[in-house]
Design a protein around this motif. Structure first.
Motif, PDB file in Angstrom:
ATOM      1  N   GLY A  26      64.380  45.217  97.574  1.00  0.00           N
ATOM      2  CA  GLY A  26      63.031  45.365  98.088  1.00  0.00           C
ATOM      3  C   GLY A  26      62.624  44.421  99.198  1.00  0.00           C
ATOM      4  O   GLY A  26      61.916  44.829 100.135  1.00  0.00           O
ATOM      5  N   LEU A  27      63.013  43.168  99.106  1.00  0.00           N
ATOM      6  CA  LEU A  27      62.526  42.180 100.075  1.00  0.00           C
ATOM      7  C   LEU A  27      62.846  42.536 101.527  1.00  0.00           C
ATOM      8  O   LEU A  27      61.975  42.393 102.392  1.00  0.00           O
ATOM      9  CB  LEU A  27      63.043  40.782  99.726  1.00  0.00           C
ATOM     10  N   PRO A  28      64.052  43.015 101.840  1.00  0.00           N
ATOM     11  CA  PRO A  28      64.336  43.348 103.241  1.00  0.00           C
ATOM     12  C   PRO A  28      63.473  44.482 103.793  1.00  0.00           C
ATOM     13  O   PRO A  28      63.324  44.620 105.004  1.00  0.00           O
ATOM     14  CB  PRO A  28      65.816  43.762 103.228  1.00  0.00           C
ATOM     15  N   ALA A  29      62.877  45.282 102.911  1.00  0.00           N
ATOM     16  CA  ALA A  29      62.030  46.391 103.352  1.00  0.00           C
ATOM     17  C   ALA A  29      60.580  45.966 103.596  1.00  0.00           C
ATOM     18  O   ALA A  29      59.736  46.807 103.889  1.00  0.00           O
ATOM     19  CB  ALA A  29      62.087  47.519 102.318  1.00  0.00           C
ATOM     20  N   SER A  30      60.286  44.682 103.473  1.00  0.00           N
ATOM     21  CA  SER A  30      58.928  44.190 103.716  1.00  0.00           C
ATOM     22  C   SER A  30      58.509  44.482 105.152  1.00  0.00           C
ATOM     23  O   SER A  30      59.282  44.286 106.089  1.00  0.00           O
ATOM     24  CB  SER A  30      58.859  42.674 103.507  1.00  0.00           C
ATOM     25  N   LEU A  31      57.277  44.932 105.320  1.00  0.00           N
ATOM     26  CA  LEU A  31      56.716  45.066 106.664  1.00  0.00           C
ATOM     27  C   LEU A  31      56.276  43.704 107.181  1.00  0.00           C
ATOM     28  O   LEU A  31      56.376  43.418 108.371  1.00  0.00           O
ATOM     29  CB  LEU A  31      55.513  46.017 106.643  1.00  0.00           C
ATOM     30  N   PHE A  32      55.770  42.883 106.268  1.00  0.00           N
ATOM     31  CA  PHE A  32      55.296  41.550 106.612  1.00  0.00           C
ATOM     32  C   PHE A  32      55.353  40.691 105.357  1.00  0.00           C
ATOM     33  O   PHE A  32      55.125  41.185 104.257  1.00  0.00           O
ATOM     34  CB  PHE A  32      53.848  41.605 107.122  1.00  0.00           C
ATOM     35  N   ALA A  33      55.656  39.435 105.530  1.00  0.00           N
ATOM     36  CA  ALA A  33      55.618  38.483 104.417  1.00  0.00           C
ATOM     37  C   ALA A  33      55.172  37.133 104.938  1.00  0.00           C
ATOM     38  O   ALA A  33      55.468  36.757 106.074  1.00  0.00           O
ATOM     39  CB  ALA A  33      56.986  38.373 103.751  1.00  0.00           C
ATOM     40  N   VAL A  34      54.447  36.421 104.103  1.00  0.00           N
ATOM     41  CA  VAL A  34      54.015  35.074 104.436  1.00  0.00           C
ATOM     42  C   VAL A  34      54.344  34.169 103.257  1.00  0.00           C
ATOM     43  O   VAL A  34      54.250  34.575 102.100  1.00  0.00           O
ATOM     44  CB  VAL A  34      52.504  35.022 104.773  1.00  0.00           C
ATOM     45  N   GLN A  35      54.780  32.964 103.593  1.00  0.00           N
ATOM     46  CA  GLN A  35      55.020  31.945 102.583  1.00  0.00           C
ATOM     47  C   GLN A  35      54.108  30.762 102.890  1.00  0.00           C
ATOM     48  O   GLN A  35      53.881  30.439 104.058  1.00  0.00           O
ATOM     49  CB  GLN A  35      56.473  31.475 102.617  1.00  0.00           C
ATOM     50  N   ILE A  36      53.605  30.134 101.844  1.00  0.00           N
ATOM     51  CA  ILE A  36      52.823  28.915 102.004  1.00  0.00           C
ATOM     52  C   ILE A  36      53.737  27.755 101.648  1.00  0.00           C
ATOM     53  O   ILE A  36      54.286  27.698 100.538  1.00  0.00           O
ATOM     54  CB  ILE A  36      51.561  28.917 101.113  1.00  0.00           C
ATOM     55  N   MET A  37      53.882  26.866 102.597  1.00  0.00           N
ATOM     56  CA  MET A  37      54.793  25.732 102.457  1.00  0.00           C
ATOM     57  C   MET A  37      54.001  24.439 102.266  1.00  0.00           C
ATOM     58  O   MET A  37      52.977  24.234 102.909  1.00  0.00           O
ATOM     59  CB  MET A  37      55.661  25.593 103.706  1.00  0.00           C
ATOM     60  N   GLN A  38      54.512  23.582 101.400  1.00  0.00           N
ATOM     61  CA  GLN A  38      54.066  22.196 101.338  1.00  0.00           C
ATOM     62  C   GLN A  38      55.324  21.393 101.606  1.00  0.00           C
ATOM     63  O   GLN A  38      56.190  21.267 100.745  1.00  0.00           O
ATOM     64  CB  GLN A  38      53.457  21.842  99.987  1.00  0.00           C
ATOM     65  N   GLY A  39      55.450  20.947 102.830  1.00  0.00           N
ATOM     66  CA  GLY A  39      56.712  20.344 103.252  1.00  0.00           C
ATOM     67  C   GLY A  39      57.791  21.407 103.238  1.00  0.00           C
ATOM     68  O   GLY A  39      57.650  22.461 103.849  1.00  0.00           O
ATOM     69  N   GLU A  40      58.848  21.151 102.488  1.00  0.00           N
ATOM     70  CA  GLU A  40      59.957  22.110 102.373  1.00  0.00           C
ATOM     71  C   GLU A  40      59.812  23.031 101.169  1.00  0.00           C
ATOM     72  O   GLU A  40      60.634  23.933 100.979  1.00  0.00           O
ATOM     73  CB  GLU A  40      61.288  21.352 102.274  1.00  0.00           C
TER      74      GLU A  40
ATOM     75  N   GLY B 197      54.592  51.681 107.436  1.00  0.00           N
ATOM     76  CA  GLY B 197      54.343  51.148 108.772  1.00  0.00           C
ATOM     77  C   GLY B 197      53.462  52.025 109.639  1.00  0.00           C
ATOM     78  O   GLY B 197      53.315  51.764 110.832  1.00  0.00           O
ATOM     79  N   GLY B 198      52.867  53.051 109.053  1.00  0.00           N
ATOM     80  CA  GLY B 198      52.013  53.944 109.825  1.00  0.00           C
ATOM     81  C   GLY B 198      50.820  54.435 109.034  1.00  0.00           C
ATOM     82  O   GLY B 198      49.692  54.086 109.313  1.00  0.00           O
ATOM     83  N   THR B 199      51.095  55.223 108.002  1.00  0.00           N
ATOM     84  CA  THR B 199      49.995  55.817 107.238  1.00  0.00           C
ATOM     85  C   THR B 199      49.576  54.973 106.038  1.00  0.00           C
ATOM     86  O   THR B 199      48.420  55.009 105.644  1.00  0.00           O
ATOM     87  CB  THR B 199      50.369  57.218 106.721  1.00  0.00           C
ATOM     88  N   SER B 200      50.527  54.235 105.462  1.00  0.00           N
ATOM     89  CA  SER B 200      50.267  53.541 104.206  1.00  0.00           C
ATOM     90  C   SER B 200      50.790  52.119 104.211  1.00  0.00           C
ATOM     91  O   SER B 200      51.943  51.873 104.577  1.00  0.00           O
ATOM     92  CB  SER B 200      50.926  54.289 103.044  1.00  0.00           C
ATOM     93  N   TYR B 201      49.924  51.228 103.764  1.00  0.00           N
ATOM     94  CA  TYR B 201      50.271  49.815 103.631  1.00  0.00           C
ATOM     95  C   TYR B 201      49.806  49.375 102.251  1.00  0.00           C
ATOM     96  O   TYR B 201      48.714  49.739 101.813  1.00  0.00           O
ATOM     97  CB  TYR B 201      49.560  48.966 104.685  1.00  0.00           C
ATOM     98  N   HIS B 202      50.619  48.583 101.565  1.00  0.00           N
ATOM     99  CA  HIS B 202      50.259  48.107 100.235  1.00  0.00           C
ATOM    100  C   HIS B 202      50.469  46.594 100.186  1.00  0.00           C
ATOM    101  O   HIS B 202      51.563  46.105 100.498  1.00  0.00           O
ATOM    102  CB  HIS B 202      51.113  48.816  99.179  1.00  0.00           C
ATOM    103  N   VAL B 203      49.434  45.870  99.833  1.00  0.00           N
ATOM    104  CA  VAL B 203      49.488  44.410  99.719  1.00  0.00           C
ATOM    105  C   VAL B 203      50.016  44.084  98.327  1.00  0.00           C
ATOM    106  O   VAL B 203      49.472  44.554  97.322  1.00  0.00           O
ATOM    107  CB  VAL B 203      48.091  43.794  99.940  1.00  0.00           C
ATOM    108  N   VAL B 204      51.084  43.277  98.276  1.00  0.00           N
ATOM    109  CA  VAL B 204      51.744  42.973  97.004  1.00  0.00           C
ATOM    110  C   VAL B 204      52.162  41.505  96.946  1.00  0.00           C
ATOM    111  O   VAL B 204      52.157  40.795  97.949  1.00  0.00           O
ATOM    112  CB  VAL B 204      53.001  43.858  96.793  1.00  0.00           C
ATOM    113  N   ASP B 205      52.540  41.093  95.748  1.00  0.00           N
ATOM    114  CA  ASP B 205      53.183  39.800  95.512  1.00  0.00           C
ATOM    115  C   ASP B 205      52.351  38.591  95.943  1.00  0.00           C
ATOM    116  O   ASP B 205      52.896  37.585  96.404  1.00  0.00           O
ATOM    117  CB  ASP B 205      54.558  39.737  96.198  1.00  0.00           C
ATOM    118  N   ILE B 206      51.043  38.660  95.787  1.00  0.00           N
ATOM    119  CA  ILE B 206      50.220  37.495  96.077  1.00  0.00           C
ATOM    120  C   ILE B 206      50.414  36.530  94.912  1.00  0.00           C
ATOM    121  O   ILE B 206      50.014  36.809  93.779  1.00  0.00           O
ATOM    122  CB  ILE B 206      48.724  37.856  96.220  1.00  0.00           C
ATOM    123  N   ALA B 207      51.061  35.408  95.180  1.00  0.00           N
ATOM    124  CA  ALA B 207      51.405  34.466  94.121  1.00  0.00           C
ATOM    125  C   ALA B 207      51.296  33.031  94.640  1.00  0.00           C
ATOM    126  O   ALA B 207      51.733  32.739  95.751  1.00  0.00           O
ATOM    127  CB  ALA B 207      52.834  34.724  93.634  1.00  0.00           C
TER     128      ALA B 207
END
Length: 137
Positions: free
Chosen positions: A38-52, A64-74
């Motif tokens: 699944g991860l390689p199929a992400s349209l966008f991903a963000v990570q929050i870093m504290q240092g490393e 990427g056109g008609t449907s977008y789903h926000v997931v994995d907010i952790a």
């Protein structure tokens, strides 16, 4: 601790980080196999870093056109309550505003009080006109 000790980085988490963040933050667990697919199929991903250290994440999946789903907010429990969910959602919202066409449908499933966070970014309840449904393997 303020959010300026944290940095948002647009990057897909590695499999181990993804699985750890989901489990540690109380989301359902995912297998390494599922994450690897699944991860390689992400349209966008963000990570929050504290240092490393990666302490939070969020992703957008879809066609990427008609449907977008926000997931994995952790966010790791020891970093919660510091505005990191808002950092994640600001990055995701910026991505969607820059990339999703006008007629696109953006959805998410809000667990418990997370709905209050998502409402700050314009997400609204769909019920009673529609309700979320799931099919679990």
């Amino acid at each position: 601790m303020s959010t300026n000790t944290y940095q948002a980085v647009a990057a897909i988490p590695d499999i181990a980080t993804y699985c750890h963040l989901r489990q540690a933050s109380g989301l359902s667990t995912k297998t390494a196999e599922a994450a690897a697919r699944g991860l390689p199929a992400s349209l966008f991903a963000v990570q929050i870093m504290q240092g490393e250290l990666v302490v939070g994440m969020g992703r957008v999946v879809g066609d990427g056109g008609t449907s977008y789903h926000v997931v994995d907010i952790a966010v790791l429990p020891e970093h919660q309550g510091k505005g990191l969910g808002k950092m994640i959602m600001r990055e995701i919202t910026h991505y969607l505003q820059q990339n999703a066409p006008e007629s696109a449908y953006v959805s998410l499933i809000a667990d418990g009080p997370a709905q209050d966070l998502y409402a700050q970014f314009g997400f609204k309840h769909t019920a009673p006109a529609s309700v979320g449904m799931a099919y679990k393997i």
